[in-house]
Design a protein around this motif. Structure first.
Motif, short mmCIF file in Angstrom:
data_model
loop_
_atom_site.label_atom_id
_atom_site.label_comp_id
_atom_site.label_asym_id
_atom_site.label_seq_id
_atom_site.Cartn_x
_atom_site.Cartn_y
_atom_site.Cartn_z
N UNK A 15 0.95 -1.11 -0.08
CA UNK A 15 0.03 -0.26 0.06
C UNK A 15 0.85 1.14 0.00
N UNK A 16 2.02 1.15 0.75
CA UNK A 16 2.89 2.51 0.95
C UNK A 16 3.51 2.59 -0.40
N UNK A 17 3.96 1.33 -1.26
CA UNK A 17 4.67 1.58 -2.56
C UNK A 17 3.68 2.10 -3.59
N UNK A 25 4.42 9.77 -9.71
CA UNK A 25 3.70 10.01 -11.32
C UNK A 25 3.17 11.29 -11.11
N UNK A 26 2.39 11.87 -10.11
CA UNK A 26 1.81 13.05 -9.93
C UNK A 26 2.87 14.17 -9.92
N UNK A 27 4.13 14.15 -9.33
CA UNK A 27 4.92 15.03 -9.23
C UNK A 27 5.90 15.28 -10.71
N UNK A 28 5.98 14.13 -11.30
CA UNK A 28 6.78 14.26 -12.64
C UNK A 28 6.04 14.69 -13.74
N UNK A 29 4.61 14.11 -13.64
CA UNK A 29 3.75 14.31 -14.82
C UNK A 29 4.42 13.89 -16.24
N UNK A 30 4.35 14.47 -17.17
CA UNK A 30 4.77 14.34 -18.24
C UNK A 30 5.84 14.74 -18.83
N UNK A 44 11.91 9.27 -4.95
CA UNK A 44 12.41 8.00 -5.73
C UNK A 44 13.04 6.95 -4.70
N UNK A 45 13.91 7.51 -4.01
CA UNK A 45 14.88 6.78 -2.91
C UNK A 45 13.96 6.20 -2.19
N UNK A 46 12.88 6.49 -1.57
CA UNK A 46 12.34 5.65 -0.61
C UNK A 46 11.33 4.76 -1.22
N UNK A 47 10.74 5.14 -2.45
CA UNK A 47 10.14 3.88 -3.23
C UNK A 47 11.23 2.80 -3.63
N UNK A 48 12.18 3.07 -3.86
CA UNK A 48 13.31 2.02 -4.40
C UNK A 48 13.54 1.40 -2.89
N UNK A 52 12.55 -2.76 -2.77
CA UNK A 52 13.65 -3.80 -2.38
C UNK A 52 13.24 -4.71 -1.13
N UNK A 53 12.68 -4.09 -0.32
CA UNK A 53 12.18 -4.80 0.93
C UNK A 53 11.01 -5.86 0.74
#
Length: 58
Positions: A15-17, A25-30, A44-48, A52-53
């Motif tokens: 759920x966190x992922x 995705x919202x922050x980057x957009x197109x 991005x680092x937190x998502x990575x 991995x976990x």
């Protein structure tokens, strides 16, 4: 040796992922040039780390 996560912890992790992925995705957009933006890199680092976990515990 790391402790394996319980199923409910894995569910919470997924759920966190998903929330972080949506936030990214919202922050980057197109505009893919934003991927190196100072506000995007920590997300991005937190998502990575979460991904991995997850793979270590599936």
């Amino acid at each position: 040796m790391e402790k394996k996560l319980k199923m409910e912890e894995i569910t919470h992790l997924l759920e966190k992922v998903e929330k972080l992925r949506s936030r990214l995705y919202q922050a980057v957009g197109d505009d893919l040039s934003k991927l190196t933006d100072d506000q995007i890199i920590p997300i991005s680092k937190e998502l990575d780390e979460l991904i991995l976990l997850y793979y270590k515990n599936r």
